[in-house]
Write a protein that holds these residues in place. Structure first.
Motif, PDB file in Angstrom:
ATOM      1  N   ARG A 223       0.825  -1.207   0.000  1.00  0.00           N
ATOM      2  CA  ARG A 223       0.000   0.000   0.000  1.00  0.00           C
ATOM      3  C   ARG A 223       0.862   1.261   0.000  1.00  0.00           C
ATOM      4  NH1 ARG A 223      -3.763  -3.410   2.905  1.00  0.00           N
ATOM      5  NH2 ARG A 223      -2.615  -3.203   4.854  1.00  0.00           N
ATOM      6  N   ARG A 224       1.942   1.246   0.770  1.00  0.00           N
ATOM      7  CA  ARG A 224       2.822   2.420   0.785  1.00  0.00           C
ATOM      8  C   ARG A 224       3.537   2.582  -0.553  1.00  0.00           C
ATOM      9  NH1 ARG A 224       3.878   0.540   6.229  1.00  0.00           N
ATOM     10  NH2 ARG A 224       5.721  -0.564   5.453  1.00  0.00           N
ATOM     11  N   ALA A 225       3.885   1.468  -1.192  1.00  0.00           N
ATOM     12  CA  ALA A 225       4.511   1.553  -2.512  1.00  0.00           C
ATOM     13  C   ALA A 225       3.575   2.239  -3.501  1.00  0.00           C
ATOM     14  CB  ALA A 225       4.879   0.160  -3.012  1.00  0.00           C
ATOM     15  N   LYS A 226       2.305   1.870  -3.477  1.00  0.00           N
ATOM     16  CA  LYS A 226       1.342   2.503  -4.375  1.00  0.00           C
ATOM     17  C   LYS A 226       1.225   3.997  -4.084  1.00  0.00           C
ATOM     18  CE  LYS A 226      -3.483   2.565  -5.805  1.00  0.00           C
ATOM     19  NZ  LYS A 226      -4.843   2.017  -5.604  1.00  0.00           N
ATOM     20  N   THR A 227       1.158   4.355  -2.800  1.00  0.00           N
ATOM     21  CA  THR A 227       1.057   5.767  -2.423  1.00  0.00           C
ATOM     22  C   THR A 227       2.206   6.570  -3.016  1.00  0.00           C
ATOM     23  OG1 THR A 227      -0.093   5.236  -0.363  1.00  0.00           O
ATOM     24  CG2 THR A 227       1.020   7.369  -0.473  1.00  0.00           C
ATOM     25  N   ASN A 228       3.398   5.991  -3.016  1.00  0.00           N
ATOM     26  CA  ASN A 228       4.557   6.687  -3.579  1.00  0.00           C
ATOM     27  C   ASN A 228       4.560   6.666  -5.104  1.00  0.00           C
ATOM     28  OD1 ASN A 228       6.413   7.613  -1.325  1.00  0.00           O
ATOM     29  ND2 ASN A 228       6.078   5.495  -0.709  1.00  0.00           N
TER      30      ASN A 228
ATOM     31  N   PRO B 288       3.776  12.604  -8.367  1.00  0.00           N
ATOM     32  CA  PRO B 288       4.411  13.095  -9.593  1.00  0.00           C
ATOM     33  C   PRO B 288       5.907  13.384  -9.456  1.00  0.00           C
ATOM     34  CG  PRO B 288       3.160  14.859  -8.552  1.00  0.00           C
ATOM     35  CD  PRO B 288       2.886  13.621  -7.750  1.00  0.00           C
ATOM     36  N   GLU B 289       6.385  13.632  -8.241  1.00  0.00           N
ATOM     37  CA  GLU B 289       7.786  14.006  -8.073  1.00  0.00           C
ATOM     38  C   GLU B 289       8.698  12.782  -8.180  1.00  0.00           C
ATOM     39  OE1 GLU B 289       8.687  16.660  -4.778  1.00  0.00           O
ATOM     40  OE2 GLU B 289       6.536  17.004  -4.532  1.00  0.00           O
ATOM     41  N   PRO B 290       9.824  12.910  -8.883  1.00  0.00           N
ATOM     42  CA  PRO B 290      10.721  11.763  -9.093  1.00  0.00           C
ATOM     43  C   PRO B 290      11.235  11.127  -7.806  1.00  0.00           C
ATOM     44  CG  PRO B 290      11.309  13.575 -10.541  1.00  0.00           C
ATOM     45  CD  PRO B 290      10.287  14.114  -9.595  1.00  0.00           C
ATOM     46  N   ARG B 291      11.413  11.919  -6.751  1.00  0.00           N
ATOM     47  CA  ARG B 291      11.983  11.364  -5.523  1.00  0.00           C
ATOM     48  C   ARG B 291      11.129  10.235  -4.951  1.00  0.00           C
ATOM     49  NH1 ARG B 291       9.725  14.138  -0.788  1.00  0.00           N
ATOM     50  NH2 ARG B 291       8.285  15.784  -1.454  1.00  0.00           N
ATOM     51  N   PHE B 292       9.834  10.271  -5.218  1.00  0.00           N
ATOM     52  CA  PHE B 292       8.960   9.240  -4.663  1.00  0.00           C
ATOM     53  C   PHE B 292       9.189   7.875  -5.324  1.00  0.00           C
ATOM     54  CE2 PHE B 292       6.680  13.094  -3.441  1.00  0.00           C
ATOM     55  CZ  PHE B 292       6.391  12.808  -2.113  1.00  0.00           C
ATOM     56  N   MET B 293       9.823   7.862  -6.490  1.00  0.00           N
ATOM     57  CA  MET B 293      10.117   6.595  -7.142  1.00  0.00           C
ATOM     58  C   MET B 293      11.091   5.773  -6.306  1.00  0.00           C
ATOM     59  SD  MET B 293      10.416   8.123 -11.023  1.00  0.00           S
ATOM     60  CE  MET B 293      10.954   6.608 -11.792  1.00  0.00           C
ATOM     61  N   PHE B 294      12.042   6.446  -5.673  1.00  0.00           N
ATOM     62  CA  PHE B 294      13.016   5.740  -4.845  1.00  0.00           C
ATOM     63  C   PHE B 294      12.352   5.193  -3.582  1.00  0.00           C
ATOM     64  CE2 PHE B 294      15.305   8.884  -7.358  1.00  0.00           C
ATOM     65  CZ  PHE B 294      16.267   8.089  -7.959  1.00  0.00           C
ATOM     66  N   TYR B 295      11.431   5.968  -3.021  1.00  0.00           N
ATOM     67  CA  TYR B 295      10.699   5.486  -1.847  1.00  0.00           C
ATOM     68  C   TYR B 295       9.852   4.266  -2.221  1.00  0.00           C
ATOM     69  CZ  TYR B 295      11.791  10.319  -0.453  1.00  0.00           C
ATOM     70  OH  TYR B 295      12.419  11.509  -0.195  1.00  0.00           O
TER      71      TYR B 295
ATOM     72  N   ALA C 173      10.497   2.114  -4.547  1.00  0.00           N
ATOM     73  CA  ALA C 173      11.390   0.967  -4.738  1.00  0.00           C
ATOM     74  C   ALA C 173      11.713   0.302  -3.407  1.00  0.00           C
ATOM     75  CB  ALA C 173      12.669   1.416  -5.443  1.00  0.00           C
ATOM     76  N   LEU C 174      11.975   1.110  -2.384  1.00  0.00           N
ATOM     77  CA  LEU C 174      12.272   0.557  -1.060  1.00  0.00           C
ATOM     78  C   LEU C 174      11.067  -0.193  -0.495  1.00  0.00           C
ATOM     79  CD1 LEU C 174      14.278   3.525   0.499  1.00  0.00           C
ATOM     80  CD2 LEU C 174      15.157   1.231   0.051  1.00  0.00           C
ATOM     81  N   GLU C 175       9.884   0.380  -0.655  1.00  0.00           N
ATOM     82  CA  GLU C 175       8.682  -0.272  -0.133  1.00  0.00           C
ATOM     83  C   GLU C 175       8.390  -1.570  -0.890  1.00  0.00           C
ATOM     84  OE1 GLU C 175       7.299   0.541   2.536  1.00  0.00           O
ATOM     85  OE2 GLU C 175       7.468   2.692   2.869  1.00  0.00           O
ATOM     86  N   LEU C 176       8.654  -1.591  -2.185  1.00  0.00           N
ATOM     87  CA  LEU C 176       8.420  -2.808  -2.960  1.00  0.00           C
ATOM     88  C   LEU C 176       9.385  -3.914  -2.549  1.00  0.00           C
ATOM     89  CD1 LEU C 176       7.685  -1.379  -6.515  1.00  0.00           C
ATOM     90  CD2 LEU C 176       6.114  -2.679  -5.063  1.00  0.00           C
ATOM     91  N   ARG C 177      10.624  -3.548  -2.326  1.00  0.00           N
ATOM     92  CA  ARG C 177      11.559  -4.570  -1.845  1.00  0.00           C
ATOM     93  C   ARG C 177      11.102  -5.094  -0.481  1.00  0.00           C
ATOM     94  NH1 ARG C 177      16.686  -6.569  -2.986  1.00  0.00           N
ATOM     95  NH2 ARG C 177      17.486  -7.726  -1.195  1.00  0.00           N
ATOM     96  N   GLY C 178      10.658  -4.175   0.390  1.00  0.00           N
ATOM     97  CA  GLY C 178      10.143  -4.602   1.684  1.00  0.00           C
ATOM     98  C   GLY C 178       8.944  -5.519   1.542  1.00  0.00           C
ATOM     99  N   CYS C 179       8.086  -5.245   0.581  1.00  0.00           N
ATOM    100  CA  CYS C 179       6.907  -6.078   0.338  1.00  0.00           C
ATOM    101  C   CYS C 179       7.310  -7.511   0.004  1.00  0.00           C
ATOM    102  CB  CYS C 179       6.069  -5.480  -0.792  1.00  0.00           C
ATOM    103  SG  CYS C 179       4.718  -6.533  -1.360  1.00  0.00           S
ATOM    104  N   VAL C 180       8.252  -7.655  -0.906  1.00  0.00           N
ATOM    105  CA  VAL C 180       8.666  -8.996  -1.336  1.00  0.00           C
ATOM    106  C   VAL C 180       9.395  -9.719  -0.204  1.00  0.00           C
ATOM    107  CG1 VAL C 180      10.084 -10.281  -2.977  1.00  0.00           C
ATOM    108  CG2 VAL C 180       8.726  -8.325  -3.752  1.00  0.00           C
ATOM    109  N   GLU C 181      10.275  -9.007   0.497  1.00  0.00           N
ATOM    110  CA  GLU C 181      10.968  -9.622   1.630  1.00  0.00           C
ATOM    111  C   GLU C 181       9.957 -10.089   2.680  1.00  0.00           C
ATOM    112  OE1 GLU C 181      13.720  -6.795   3.153  1.00  0.00           O
ATOM    113  OE2 GLU C 181      15.061  -6.896   1.426  1.00  0.00           O
ATOM    114  N   ALA C 182       8.969  -9.237   2.975  1.00  0.00           N
ATOM    115  CA  ALA C 182       7.973  -9.581   3.989  1.00  0.00           C
ATOM    116  C   ALA C 182       7.117 -10.764   3.540  1.00  0.00           C
ATOM    117  CB  ALA C 182       7.088  -8.374   4.289  1.00  0.00           C
ATOM    118  N   ARG C 183       6.777 -10.807   2.251  1.00  0.00           N
ATOM    119  CA  ARG C 183       5.952 -11.922   1.771  1.00  0.00           C
ATOM    120  C   ARG C 183       6.713 -13.236   1.882  1.00  0.00           C
ATOM    121  NH1 ARG C 183       0.866 -12.553   2.336  1.00  0.00           N
ATOM    122  NH2 ARG C 183      -0.231 -13.629   0.665  1.00  0.00           N
ATOM    123  N   GLN C 184       7.981 -13.207   1.541  1.00  0.00           N
ATOM    124  CA  GLN C 184       8.791 -14.414   1.708  1.00  0.00           C
ATOM    125  C   GLN C 184       8.845 -14.828   3.180  1.00  0.00           C
ATOM    126  OE1 GLN C 184      12.439 -12.986  -0.187  1.00  0.00           O
ATOM    127  NE2 GLN C 184      12.183 -14.523  -1.782  1.00  0.00           N
TER     128      GLN C 184
END
Length: 209
Positions: free
Chosen positions: A18-23, A27-34, A36-47
């Motif tokens: 959910r936080r990945a989607k929010t970021n 529109p600002e490019p900086r949110f793309m990096f945030y 990415a971090l949330e998506l990695r956390g999502c996959v790590e947490a799912r595993q």
């Protein structure tokens, strides 16, 4: 209670997603990096959620950030990287269908590729293809992670020689439709289940990005 004590940061795979989607929708490019971090956390947490559900079978519990090692341990336990579908059919209530969606090689590869962007960035003009490639990878990763998180079965059904199975089903408190699980029995109850292995997720699962 001060403000710091009231803040929370959920570490479930669904919360990361959910936080990945929010970021991602910012529109600002900086949110793309945030994102990415949330998506990695999502996959790590799912595993982690899958491995925690397999305490009886796992031989190791790799550190949370070791996505590749956790993928190998899950592959060893589950042996086949395929979708599982079970339909629970108690006598007095409508049947319930749940899915196990593995964290497959494609999603693990996407997360590894995201790591290439999580470093100090040299100057990139906003019309540089680098940004478009980054956004495309973020969306590809998000959509694959979204599908994985739609499954509520934390492990495929292991059928014993006696024809019995034990399953772990998660409950996401933020789902729009909540299931009254009490109608389907309590831990230890025996119910009839039908097991299937479809080639793809349900067609009605349409990602929200």
């Amino acid at each position: 209670m001060n403000q710091a004590e009231t803040l929370t940061y959920s570490t479930s795979s669904h919360s990361y997603l959910r936080r990945a989607k929010t970021n991602l929708v910012q529109p600002e490019p900086r949110f793309m990096f945030y994102a990415a971090l949330e998506l990695r956390g999502c996959v790590e947490a799912r595993q982690d959620e899958y491995l925690e559900a397999q305490v009886r079978y796992r031989q190791s519990l790799p550190r949370s950030w070791q996505v590749g090692k956790k993928a190998k341990e899950l592959d060893r336990i589950f042996s086949q990287d395929k979708i599982s579908k079970i339909t629970i059919a108690p006598a007095m209530v409508p049947s319930l269908t749940v899915y196990h969606i593995p964290v497959g090689k494609h999603l693990v590869n996407c997360v590894d590729r995201l790591g290439n962007y999580l470093h100090a960035v040299q100057f990139q003009r906003m019309n540089d293809p680098w940004w478009m490639d980054f956004k495309a990878l973020l969306l590809e990763t998000y959509r694959a992670a979204w599908i994985v998180c739609q499954g509520s079965l934390l492990c495929p059904p292991f059928i014993s020689s006696g024809g019995k199975t034990s399953v772990t089903i998660e409950v996401d408190q933020n789902q729009e439709r909540q299931v009254d699980w009490r109608a389907y029995g309590k831990p230890g109850d025996m119910v009839d289940v039908h097991v299937d292995y479809p080639n793809s997720p349900p067609l009605e699962w349409v990602c929200d990005l």
